[in-house]
Design an enzyme around this catalytic site. Structure first.
Site, short mmCIF file in Angstrom:
data_model
loop_
_atom_site.label_atom_id
_atom_site.label_comp_id
_atom_site.label_asym_id
_atom_site.label_seq_id
_atom_site.Cartn_x
_atom_site.Cartn_y
_atom_site.Cartn_z
CE LYS A 101 1.70 -9.27 1.19
NZ LYS A 101 2.29 -8.85 -0.16
C1 LIG Z 1 1.14 -9.83 -1.68
C2 LIG Z 1 -0.07 -10.17 -1.66
C3 LIG Z 1 -0.32 -11.06 -2.67
C4 LIG Z 1 0.49 -11.67 -3.48
O1 LIG Z 1 1.47 -12.23 -3.07
P1 LIG Z 1 3.08 -12.06 -3.86
O2 LIG Z 1 4.02 -13.13 -3.11
O3 LIG Z 1 3.65 -10.75 -4.07
O4 LIG Z 1 2.68 -12.81 -5.27
C5 LIG Z 1 -1.73 -11.40 -2.56
N1 LIG Z 1 -2.66 -11.01 -1.92
C6 LIG Z 1 -2.31 -10.06 -1.06
C7 LIG Z 1 -3.38 -9.39 -0.32
C8 LIG Z 1 -1.29 -9.43 -0.93
O5 LIG Z 1 -0.89 -8.44 -0.01
#
Ligand SMILES: *Cc1c(COP(=O)(O)O)cnc(C)c1O
Length: 383
Positions: free
Chosen positions: A187
């Site tokens: 992210k």
């Molecule tokens: C990354 C992501 C998640 C989940 O996040 P994690 O930290 O990997 O559990 C949920 N929704 C979206 C759209 C994502 O990109």
């Protein structure tokens, strides 16, 4: 033509500075390595980032979504509206609470849930909506909250990809109902794994804290009660220290991402790929944090499938990804009655999308190299 002399370009890579690495070493030496002072500091910094709203950290952006649903009172018998074009976590958390996911197709231009189709999906059992800001592009927030107000629905914003995105100049997380961020390694802001939930008031924050750690409330030196079924979702101080080192750099990160996204539009303009009908993301340079740059392939005009296209990129030393196959076509969801043809835009997007490299340490030359490769492959396989 393989370019083995050129270093491999992955589709994503985290950007951790030396000061943060030293900070992590200090945390490891400090004697307090799980949730503690670094988390308090991270929560305070995130709260300031979100205009002073209460924020609680978690060990993932999946835990934040699930706890957000629980705080909104979602449970068995309830329906939650969301998009099939997301990471599967978005829908899995709805099942986790015992509620029923109700998918609404995407607008192929934004690739986000089509707000024009939401109202016809609302029933007396609808309790909440989870909009997803795919690649960091928010939905029309005015429209979203007008629908929520009119139908008395809670909103849990899946802003996992939208850290630092804005709506009309205000940061995502400053406005709205419950907002969920992810700090997964891919992210825009990472704590290796992690997430944060932005809440409306101190009561919700206290509840979030209970759900985060076994439903426990402590009083005095020795008092303890457990009155809700919580999980084990707390963030370590090592992870919080990584996140703290990222937050001051976020604006710079996102500016670099915007610059690279602009270079992609320039680099793909007028080439073979464009002539064949490659699909580009919405060119939003107001609101998006450019978490990803996703093209869609005109497969009917190529004599290669998506895997072959990605393989051809890899041969040229370029990584790519798929974000995301339509959730309702996974076995778990087919078993609940979902089928091909139900959400055609999300299905087409999910079957044709390819995520090209986009991360802060890339430069415009790297983008030009990817664009050349995309055009070359389209030239080679175009028909
Ligand atoms: C990354 C992501 C998640 C989940 O996040 P994690 O930290 O990997 O559990 C949920 N929704 C979206 C759209 C994502 O990109």
């Amino acid at each position: 033509m393989t370019q083995s002399s050129v270093p491999f370009l992955p589709f994503v890579r985290p950007d951790i500075d030396e000061e943060t690495i030293r900070g992590v070493a200090d945390v490891l030496r400090s004697g307090w390595i799980t949730t503690g002072p670094q988390n308090q500091a991270f929560e305070a910094a995130l709260s300031e980032f979100c205009g002073g709203r209460p924020v609680r950290t978690f060990n993932s952006g999946t835990a934040t979504l699930e706890v957000g649903l629980r705080i909104a009172g979602v449970g068995p018998g309830d329906e939650v509206i969301t998009t099939p074009a997301s990471w599967v976590a978005t829908a899995n958390v709805i099942l986790e609470t015992g509620a029923t996911p109700v998918f609404v197709d995407i607008d192929p231009r934004t690739r986000n849930i089509d707000l024009n189709l939401v109202e016809q999906a609302i029933t007396p059992r609808t309790k909440a909506m989870i909009p997803v800001y795919l690649a960091g592009l928010p939905v029309d927030m005015d429209r979203l909250y007008a629908i929520a107000r009119e139908h008395k629905l809670r909103v849990i914003e899946d802003a996992a990809q939208a850290v630092g995105s804005t709506w009309k100049g205000e940061r995502i997380g400053k406005l709205g109902d419950i907002v969920s961020f992810s700090f997964h390694a891919n992210k825009n802001l990472t704590s290796i794994e992690g997430g944060a939930l932005v809440l409306n008031n101190e009561e919700e924050a206290a509840l979030a804290q209970k759900y985060r750690l076994q439903g426990i409330t402590r009083t005095g030196f020795d008092g303890m009660d457990c009155d809700v079924l919580g999980g084990k979702y707390n963030l370590t101080d090592v992870a919080a220290r990584v996140g703290l080192g990222q937050l001051p750099r976020l604006e710079g990160f996102n500016a670099q991402r915007r610059k690279l996204a602009r270079a992609y539009f320039a680099g793909l303009a007028g080439g073979v790929a464009e002539k064949l009908g490659i699909g580009l993301p919405l060119a939003d340079f107001e609101n998006s944090n450019w978490h990803m740059f996703q093209i869609t392939l005109p497969l009917e005009k190529l004599s290669v499938d998506r895997a072959g296209f990605m393989g051809a990129l890899k041969e040229r030393g370029i990584g790519s990804g798929v974000h995301y196959p339509a959730i309702h076509l996974f076995s778990l969801y087919r078993a609940r009655g979902f089928r091909e043809g139900m959400f055609p835009h999300a299905e087409r997007f999910g079957a044709t999308t390819v995520t090209l490299p986009l991360f802060t340490q890339m430069n415009e030359g790297d983008v030009a190299r990817v664009c050349r490769a995309v055009n070359e492959i389209c030239e080679q396989y175009g028909r």
